[in-house]
Structure formats: structure tokens, C-alpha cells
Scaffold this motif. Structure first.
Motif, PDB file in Angstrom:
ATOM      1  N   LEU A 100      33.680  31.714  59.602  1.00 24.81           N
ATOM      2  CA  LEU A 100      33.366  33.140  59.417  1.00 24.81           C
ATOM      3  C   LEU A 100      31.865  33.379  59.474  1.00 24.81           C
ATOM      4  O   LEU A 100      31.408  34.400  60.011  1.00 24.81           O
ATOM      5  CB  LEU A 100      33.937  33.639  58.088  1.00 24.81           C
ATOM      6  CG  LEU A 100      35.233  34.446  58.148  1.00 24.81           C
ATOM      7  CD1 LEU A 100      35.034  35.781  58.842  1.00 24.81           C
ATOM      8  CD2 LEU A 100      36.344  33.663  58.825  1.00 24.81           C
ATOM      9  N   VAL A 113      38.427  39.693  57.007  1.00 25.91           N
ATOM     10  CA  VAL A 113      38.282  38.639  55.995  1.00 25.91           C
ATOM     11  C   VAL A 113      39.539  38.606  55.135  1.00 25.91           C
ATOM     12  O   VAL A 113      39.884  39.599  54.483  1.00 25.91           O
ATOM     13  CB  VAL A 113      37.049  38.885  55.098  1.00 25.91           C
ATOM     14  CG1 VAL A 113      36.956  37.801  54.020  1.00 25.91           C
ATOM     15  CG2 VAL A 113      35.769  38.923  55.920  1.00 25.91           C
ATOM     16  N   ALA A 120      35.773  34.333  49.873  1.00 27.33           N
ATOM     17  CA  ALA A 120      35.898  35.639  50.530  1.00 27.33           C
ATOM     18  C   ALA A 120      34.795  36.599  50.086  1.00 27.33           C
ATOM     19  O   ALA A 120      34.220  37.322  50.904  1.00 27.33           O
ATOM     20  CB  ALA A 120      37.274  36.235  50.254  1.00 27.33           C
ATOM     21  N   ILE A 123      31.532  35.884  51.768  1.00 24.93           N
ATOM     22  CA  ILE A 123      31.609  36.210  53.199  1.00 24.93           C
ATOM     23  C   ILE A 123      31.449  37.709  53.406  1.00 24.93           C
ATOM     24  O   ILE A 123      30.740  38.163  54.317  1.00 24.93           O
ATOM     25  CB  ILE A 123      32.954  35.729  53.788  1.00 24.93           C
ATOM     26  CG1 ILE A 123      33.040  34.206  53.766  1.00 24.93           C
ATOM     27  CG2 ILE A 123      33.132  36.250  55.223  1.00 24.93           C
ATOM     28  CD1 ILE A 123      34.426  33.675  54.080  1.00 24.93           C
ATOM     29  N   ILE A 124      32.089  38.493  52.556  1.00 26.37           N
ATOM     30  CA  ILE A 124      31.985  39.947  52.651  1.00 26.37           C
ATOM     31  C   ILE A 124      30.537  40.382  52.436  1.00 26.37           C
ATOM     32  O   ILE A 124      30.004  41.220  53.181  1.00 26.37           O
ATOM     33  CB  ILE A 124      32.926  40.617  51.623  1.00 26.37           C
ATOM     34  CG1 ILE A 124      34.379  40.360  52.008  1.00 26.37           C
ATOM     35  CG2 ILE A 124      32.651  42.119  51.534  1.00 26.37           C
ATOM     36  CD1 ILE A 124      35.384  40.681  50.912  1.00 26.37           C
ATOM     37  N   VAL A 134      33.638  45.283  57.117  1.00 21.05           N
ATOM     38  CA  VAL A 134      34.641  44.274  56.752  1.00 21.05           C
ATOM     39  C   VAL A 134      36.011  44.914  56.577  1.00 21.05           C
ATOM     40  O   VAL A 134      36.159  45.911  55.861  1.00 21.05           O
ATOM     41  CB  VAL A 134      34.246  43.558  55.440  1.00 21.05           C
ATOM     42  CG1 VAL A 134      35.381  42.637  54.973  1.00 21.05           C
ATOM     43  CG2 VAL A 134      32.961  42.767  55.634  1.00 21.05           C
ATOM     44  N   CYS A 162      35.164  45.772  50.367  1.00 21.58           N
ATOM     45  CA  CYS A 162      35.605  45.846  51.750  1.00 21.58           C
ATOM     46  C   CYS A 162      35.448  47.291  52.232  1.00 21.58           C
ATOM     47  O   CYS A 162      35.525  48.232  51.444  1.00 21.58           O
ATOM     48  CB  CYS A 162      37.072  45.428  51.871  1.00 21.58           C
ATOM     49  SG  CYS A 162      37.380  43.714  51.392  1.00 21.58           S
TER      50      CYS A 162
END
Length: 249
Positions: A100, A113, A120, A123-124, A134, A162
Motif C-alpha cells: 500500500l 484500504v 490500516a 496507511i490512511i 481513501v 476514511c
């Protein structure tokens, strides 16, 4: 009404936009699929990175460039779907966060994601640092969870910051489909962010054309009937024709 604008494309909960998945394993297959897309019935393109035979920065960048050459003004969704959620990428054998990070470094309009994956949240945050939107996602290919689970899952996507919350489920009967559509509508009413929702398989086809009722801002349509990336997809031209009737605005 919820809206989110990506380049010149506006996502709205009053009428879903059509995303076409690209599932080629290499540049040659990706070029073949791009040439088959009906340009009048595509609003976004989803690059299914988990279908690539070789996963590295060079192959991801090349796939992205091929799409941009054919569709320079169309937003691209980068998706690395895991085997645990119906895709080809095995998160036990390979490092999901690491891939990712490469995807985010390559630069896409939207990054999918899976919120159940370790890392997670970071990554976001990284995607947002790179000014990428996202789609937090959760897929259940076995059943349709109960309403409480669905509500909590959507809320958790919002809590993770998100930009869009996506849930896809597998119905086993008509009641599942109707219940999931109602749960989607409730989520759209209660969340501050847009949603994407769909029930898969033949039973769930109705959910792919009812975004104007459930609030789903994106629906996914295959290039051909034989090139589905998930069960129950119909082609993007079929989706476009139906949506012109059921959601003409």
C-alpha cells in the motif's frame, strides 16, 4: 445531499457513478481491457493491483500510466484486494502495508484500504499526507452480517478518517438484500462521509442500480460479462442504460 469531487468527477448520493475494474495481469492485458471499455459509460477506473502478476513499483507505475494515457481525465481507484476479502493478494505471505505504501507513493486519486488489515490507520494517514482520498472497505463473501455489525463497521471507517466508507456483502436470501439496502440507507443518513454499498451475486444485482435509494456513490460495472471482478457485476453499458432510467438526474 453528500458530494465529493475528484478532478472533474462529482460523486453524489443521489446517483452513483460507474467505476470499471481493470484486472489485467500485465501491461498487454491491461491495454487489451482498456481498448474494450465503453467510454460513454465510465466515470472512474479501478485498477485491481492484486491481479498483477508482478507486484513492484515499476509494474504499478506502468499500469497507472497506461490508464492515464487512455483516460487522462478519469479518476483512478487503486485497489489491493486480499484473499481474505475475495481478492488475490495473500496478506499472510506478503506485506499488505508495504505494498500500500508503494501504491500511495505512485500516486492515485483514491486508494482502497481494507480496515481489518493491520496498519490500516497508518496507511490512511499516509494517503492523506500524499493528498489522496481513501475508500475504507470491508468485504464479506460468505454472508450478510447483522445490522449492528454493519453499523459499527461503517462507523469505524468514519472514525479512521476514511473519505468514503465501502461495504460489500454476500446475501443468501431476499431478506438479506432488503435488509442490507435499508442498513445502507441508514448509514448514509447517519454518517458524515459518503458510502459505497453492494450485495454481491445474482441476488444482489438490484443493489448495483439503486444507489439513488441507498446512498451508494459508486457502482462497479465490468467491461464484459466474462470479465467480472466480483460476482453479480453487470457491464458498464448496462449500468449506464439502467441508471438513465432509474436515476436520470
Amino acid at each position: 445531499m453528500k458530494t465529493i469531487t475528484i478532478e472533474n468527477t462529482q460523486l453524489s448520493d443521489t446517483k452513483p457513478k460507474i467505476a470499471v475494474p481493470i484486472t489485467g495481469k500485465d501491461d498487454a492485458e491491461i491495454e487489451q481491457q482498456l481498448a474494450l471499455i465503453d467510454t460513454a459509460s465510465v466515470d472512474l477506473i479501478e485498477l485491481r493491483i492484486d491481479f498483477l502478476a508482478v507486484l513492484n513499483e515499476a509494474t504499478i507505475k506502468s499500469a497507472k500510466q497506461l490508464i492515464q494515457t487512455s483516460f487522462p481525465k478519469t479518476p483512478i481507484i487503486a485497489t489491493l484486494r486480499t484473499t481474505t476479502e475475495g481478492g488475490n493478494f495473500n496478506p499472510i505471505e506478503h506485506d499488505y502495508p508495504a505494498v500500500l505504501k508503494v501504491i500511495i507513493k505512485t500516486g492515485f486519486h483514491l486508494v482502497d484500504v481494507e480496515i481489518n488489515q493491520l496498519g490500516a490507520a497508518s496507511i490512511i494517514d499516509l494517503a492523506h499526507q500524499h493528498h489522496q482520498l481513501v475508500i475504507g472497505s470491508h468485504h464479506n463473501f460468505k454472508q450478510t452480517p447483522d445490522d449492528h455489525f454493519l453499523a459499527q463497521k461503517w462507523q469505524s471507517m468514519q472514525a479512521l478518517n476514511c473519505d468514503i466508507a465501502k461495504i460489500a456483502v454476500m446475501p443468501t436470501n431476499v431478506d438479506d438484500v432488503l435488509r442490507f439496502m435499508t442498513a445502507s440507507h441508514r448509514a448514509n443518513q447517519s454518517l458524515m462521509i459518503p458510502i459505497i454499498s453492494m450485495a454481491m451475486g445474482a441476488l444482489g444485482i438490484i443493489t448495483r442500480i439503486s444507489g439513488q435509494l441507498t446512498g451508494s456513490v459508486i457502482t462497479f460495472g465490468s467491461i464484459t460479462n466474462k470479465a467480472q471482478s466480483a460476482p453479480g457485476q453487470i457491464t458498464s453499458p448496462q449500468l449506464a442504460t439502467i441508471l438513465q432510467v432509474v436515476a436520470p438526474q
